[in-house]
Motif scaffolding. Sequence first.
Motif, PDB file in Angstrom:
ATOM      1  N   HIS A  12      -2.131   0.800   4.332  1.00  0.00           N
ATOM      2  CA  HIS A  12      -0.637   0.968   4.104  1.00  0.00           C
ATOM      3  C   HIS A  12      -0.464  -0.277   5.458  1.00  0.00           C
ATOM      4  O   HIS A  12      -0.168   0.045   6.590  1.00  0.00           O
ATOM      5  CB  HIS A  12      -0.558   2.202   4.739  1.00  0.00           C
ATOM      6  N   GLU A  63      -2.452   6.007   3.085  1.00  0.00           N
ATOM      7  CA  GLU A  63      -3.803   4.773   3.496  1.00  0.00           C
ATOM      8  C   GLU A  63      -3.668   4.433   4.872  1.00  0.00           C
ATOM      9  O   GLU A  63      -2.668   4.662   5.406  1.00  0.00           O
ATOM     10  CB  GLU A  63      -3.611   3.720   2.391  1.00  0.00           C
ATOM     11  N   GLY A 101       0.779  -1.238   0.113  1.00  0.00           N
ATOM     12  CA  GLY A 101      -0.167  -0.063  -0.039  1.00  0.00           C
ATOM     13  C   GLY A 101       0.905   1.031   0.036  1.00  0.00           C
ATOM     14  O   GLY A 101       2.142   1.251  -0.121  1.00  0.00           O
ATOM     15  N   ALA A 119      -3.349  -4.923   2.131  1.00  0.00           N
ATOM     16  CA  ALA A 119      -2.895  -3.973   1.170  1.00  0.00           C
ATOM     17  C   ALA A 119      -3.791  -3.966   0.137  1.00  0.00           C
ATOM     18  O   ALA A 119      -4.004  -2.690  -0.478  1.00  0.00           O
ATOM     19  CB  ALA A 119      -1.354  -4.418   0.850  1.00  0.00           C
TER      20      ALA A 119
END
Length: 281
Positions: free
Chosen positions: A55, A26, A22, A50
């Motif tokens: 993240h 995020e 990710g 992800a």
Amino acid sequence: MPLRTERFKASGGVTLAADVGGSIGEPPVVLLHGGGQTRYSWGRAAADLARRGHHVISLDLRGHGESDWAAGADYSIDAFVADLDAVVATLESAPVLIGASLGGATALVAAGELRGDFAQALVLVDVVPRMEAEGVGHIRDFMRANLHGFASVDEAADAVARYLPDRPRPASNEGLMKNLREHADGRLYWHWDPAFQTGPIRIQPDAMTARMEAAARRIGVPTLLVRGKASNVVSDEGARRLLDLIPQAQYVDVEGAGHMVAGDRNDAFNEAIEDFLAALA
């Protein structure tokens, strides 16, 4: 998006390896494995999270996997918490902490003792303050056995089969190599520092129980306990005690799973985590 390997500077000069997926910005999720395991113990969980827009940072704890071994064999809970604090400090917002066994104890203590906005939420995977001594001893015995390594991966697989007799043996032992390393003597050793169990600075069970209970009383964020229904480490009584300490906590019992919940029932584990995160959003 495939996971990539990154490294984080932690406490005491230790560098931690991690699988990261990710993008920064995020919602962050930090995965912390159990003692004697590596980041690969999460199965598909890191990649799935992800893909769902998080993240993800799946860490090898100090002394485990591809992370540094600790100078002076410092494997105290304070060292693990300080490492987690250093990783969280690199994030743009408070993460969801998902920890199994030792990783869960680390996450609980950190979330309860450090700043109030340290974590957005907490997921404890088969870990509570009051764990069953027999189950913990079973893990300790396994980790202290075979300190002289194995002649082959098949020999290591035999040791795992004896430790987890109810888990179906995989068709191939190839995946087990992620948890082993070959030394100069040509033998294979578990991918963690033996001093984690035999060194001078280790986690003391009675003090740890009291510390985890005190930390749990201070948890104010959404919390989920994921227990393996067949676990010999977390009993029904231990789970109920945690729910008394963290009144807002939710509780999921995973059928057909023991202490290694993600490894025993990765599909059911991932579903429980994804439902919890979806509710947070």
